[in-house]
Every structure is written in C-alpha cells, then in structure tokens.
Design a protein around this motif. Structure first.
Motif, mmCIF file in Angstrom:
data_model
loop_
_atom_site.group_PDB
_atom_site.id
_atom_site.type_symbol
_atom_site.label_atom_id
_atom_site.label_comp_id
_atom_site.label_asym_id
_atom_site.label_seq_id
_atom_site.Cartn_x
_atom_site.Cartn_y
_atom_site.Cartn_z
ATOM 1 N N UNK A 324 0.824 -1.202 0.000
ATOM 2 C CA UNK A 324 0.000 0.000 0.000
ATOM 3 C C UNK A 324 0.859 1.253 0.000
ATOM 4 N N UNK A 325 1.934 1.254 0.797
ATOM 5 C CA UNK A 325 2.834 2.406 0.840
ATOM 6 C C UNK A 325 3.536 2.611 -0.504
ATOM 7 N N UNK A 326 3.913 1.501 -1.157
ATOM 8 C CA UNK A 326 4.576 1.625 -2.473
ATOM 9 C C UNK A 326 3.627 2.213 -3.510
ATOM 10 N N UNK A 327 2.383 1.822 -3.484
ATOM 11 C CA UNK A 327 1.403 2.362 -4.434
ATOM 12 C C UNK A 327 1.218 3.856 -4.210
ATOM 13 N N UNK A 328 1.110 4.269 -2.957
ATOM 14 C CA UNK A 328 0.954 5.693 -2.662
ATOM 15 C C UNK A 328 2.193 6.482 -3.072
ATOM 16 N N UNK A 329 3.395 5.901 -2.838
ATOM 17 C CA UNK A 329 4.632 6.593 -3.201
ATOM 18 C C UNK A 329 4.734 6.776 -4.717
ATOM 19 N N UNK A 330 4.401 5.729 -5.465
ATOM 20 C CA UNK A 330 4.476 5.837 -6.926
ATOM 21 C C UNK A 330 3.464 6.844 -7.458
ATOM 22 N N UNK A 331 2.305 6.923 -6.818
ATOM 23 C CA UNK A 331 1.303 7.890 -7.237
ATOM 24 C C UNK A 331 1.800 9.320 -7.013
#
Length: 381
Positions: A324-331
């Motif tokens: 979840x953190x990786x998805x938010x960071x990439x966004x």
C-alpha cells in the motif's frame, strides 16, 4: 336474490425485506473434479436446502473459493456446503461465511434421491413440499466435547428458526434428520416428507374417505369390498399413541381438519449420506484446528502452531502495508513528475480523453448517417 359473496380474509402475512435478510441462505458447490455421481449428489442436496439456496448455481473449473465468498455478502449467503473428492475419499465441508468456522466430514456412504425413490412402491414427491425449509431434527447430539457444540450450532444456524406460536402447519412438509450413532461414531443424513393419515380404520375405508369412490364393479355389495381379506395388509394395524397427533390447524390433504386425530407418516425423499466428522477449524476452510479426529496434539504443540500462525498473519499484514505504501509513493512520484514537466494532471487528462471519445463517437454517428442517406438514395434510384 343471490346472497353476498363471502370475502376471504388474508391469513398469510408476506415476509418483509428485513425478515428475508435474516433468513440463512446457502451455496452447495463442488470443488475440483468430482465425477457424475457427486455432481448428482450436489443437485440433490440443493433440493434439500430449498428454497433458501441457489438451486441453479453455475460453477466453472476456474472458480475458486474466494470468488464465491466475494458474491456471498451481496446475496446474503451465510453458509457453504462444499463437496470434493480425492483418490481415496469423498469429503464434505460446511462453512460459515465469511469467517468460519468450518466442519470437515468424510462421506463413507451415500445414495442419490432417485435410488431412494426407486426402492419405494408408491414414492411420494410433490414440488409444493419445497416451498418452505425442512424441519431440522438433531438426534443424540448431546455428547461431550466442544466439537458437538460447534457442530450443533452450525447445523441449527443453516435453517431459519421456527416460532411455534406463529408457524403454520402447512409450512412443515419436510424433515431433515441428522442422527449420531454412538457405536460407530457416524452421522446419518436422512430427508423425509411428512404426511398424515386417518387412524382407527382399515385401508379400504381410508380409500373411500380420503379419495374418490373406488371401482366396485367386481363386488356384489360394499361389504365385500370392506371385508375382503386381500385388501388387509400389515400397514392396517392400529397406529400407536407415539405416532398419533391431534391437528392444531387445518392441514393440507383431504379431510385433514383442525382437532382431528391423524397418524404421522414419513416418506423418504433422499438423498442419504453417512458422515464422519474429521476436523473443526476456526476460520473459513483454514485457521486454528479446534478438533481433529485422528491427530492429537499436546498443549505445547498447540501453542507452537498458534505462534507460527500468528507470525504468518503478522508477516502477511506487513507485506500488505508495504504494498500500500509503495502504491501511494508511486502515485506521488507521478504527480510530481507531471508538475515538473508541465503535463496535465490525471483528472484533466482523463476528461480530455472522454471529450475526444465523445467527439469520435459523434463523428462516427455522422458518418453512419451519411452512409444511410447514401444507401437510401441508391434505393430510390
């Protein structure tokens, strides 16, 4: 002058949406390749669970348990009955959706409904019997052990509760029996329809009372028909008090009126199964094993297994948080890149794409109209 027509009062109250949501519902499904016999058994068990089951549920080989769980909440499904087969055994799992528990049974013997009806001289089948849920009977389930408590609660919660004060006799047409045999440790699964018959009279008189007048062409007098010994059979013996009841309400059938004495008859509908409880799990087809028939573990082993299970759950939750953190960071990185390069944001870009799609569709429609006009001109020529 004709009299006033008697107005019939409504005695049946339609169930509300709230009542409908409270009724337990079930999926009876297969898991893996089970063969034609188990497929027919699945259809028979769906028939038993009617009307609160998916009678015509379509399954595919690509379906997984999570697929059925995903739609269970939307449809109000509360229980799964999953049939599977291995090289050695045929198994049945009864699950509570969505968090368990799960009962795992081994099917030692089974007979299809058509086989049970084929053994009867006059099989009793009526589609109207399946308009209401069967009456659940759990016999000899008051045994020691937590597995019996879990099993009793699970089986009871698969069917809507009965209110003796408000129920109608015409709604009780079937009986589903689970009988525990202490000598063998097996559970007998039986399915019957309920019928009532007049008491204290012979079969020949019953035919006259309950049906149309029989053909008396071969008899000189009605007494010859009544007293003929060939008509007498073992079923004409006097019904005992244990099988005789007084009807509290009018019951379906000829001359079954309130306060009349009738003998109760059970006609087997099938299918039959002989089940053996193997395992009780705390979750939905997984989780902590509360009971196992063949594997006994010490308290230390139970604690160690629970520690490993909790560790796996913690690692799974940690991986989920990282993803979840990786998805938010990439966004965020994409948004930052758009701001640096001056590119339009995602929402405006999506809006432009929608406008282009609408414009393209309008142009296609205009072209189609032009083609239609050309076709019409060709037809006129």
């Amino acid at each position: 002058m004709a009299g006033k027509r008697k107005r019939k009062n409504k005695t049946h109250k339609a169930p509300t949406e709230e009542d409908y949501l409270k009724v337990p519902k079930s999926f009876v499904i297969r898991s893996g390749i089970v063969g034609n016999s188990i497929t027919a058994l699945v259809r028979d068990v769906r028939r038993v669970m009617e009307p609160n089951t998916a009678s015509h549920l379509k399954e595919r080989r690509t379906n997984r348990l999570k697929d059925f769980v995903a739609v269970a909440g939307q449809l109000g499904v509360t229980n799964f009955m999953i049939f599977s087969r291995t090289e050695k055994n045929t198994n049945l799992r009864i699950c509570r959706v969505p968090r368990g528990p799960t009962l795992s049974f081994r099917i030692h013997e089974y007979s299809l409904a058509k086989d049970c009806l084929a053994l009867q001289k006059n099989p009793h089948t009526n589609d109207s019997d399946y308009h209401h849920s069967p009456l659940l009977v759990l016999n000899n389930f008051k045994q020691e052990g937590k597995e019996f408590k879990v099993m009793t609660a699970m089986l009871q919660n698969m069917f809507p509760p009965l209110d003796v004060q408000t129920m109608q006799l015409n709604q009780v047409k079937r009986v589903l029996l689970y009988n525990y045999n202490e000598d063998t440790g097996m559970i007998d699964f039986r399915h019957y329809s309920i019928g009532v018959k007049a008491t204290g009279i012979s079969k020949s008189i019953k035919r006259v009372v309950t049906t149309h007048v029989p053909n008396l062409g071969d008899f000189e007098d009605i007494s010859d028909y009544v007293l003929k010994e060939a008509v007498i059979s073992e079923s004409d013996v006097e019904d005992g008090p244990e099988s005789t009841v007084t009807l509290a309400q009018d019951y379906s059938g000829r001359n079954n009126r309130k306060n009349d004495q009738r003998a109760v008859r059970l006609h087997e509908l099938g299918p039959r199964m002989t089940l053996q409880l193997i395992k009780v799990e705390n979750g939905l087809c997984g989780g902590e094993v509360l009971y196992h028939r063949f594997i006994k573990k010490t308290p230390e082993e139970i604690k160690e297994n629970e520690r490993k299970r909790q560790k796996l759950l913690a690692e799974k939750a940690q991986r989920r948080d990282i993803q979840k953190a990786n998805v938010e960071r990439k966004q965020l990185e994409k948004e930052e890149h758009r701001r640096r390069t001056g590119a339009p944001d995602a929402q405006s870009s999506k809006q432009d794409d929608n406008e282009e799609d609408l414009l393209g569709q309008q142009m296609d429609l205009d072209d189609d109209d032009q083609d239609n006009d050309d076709d019409d001109d060709d037809d006129d020529n």
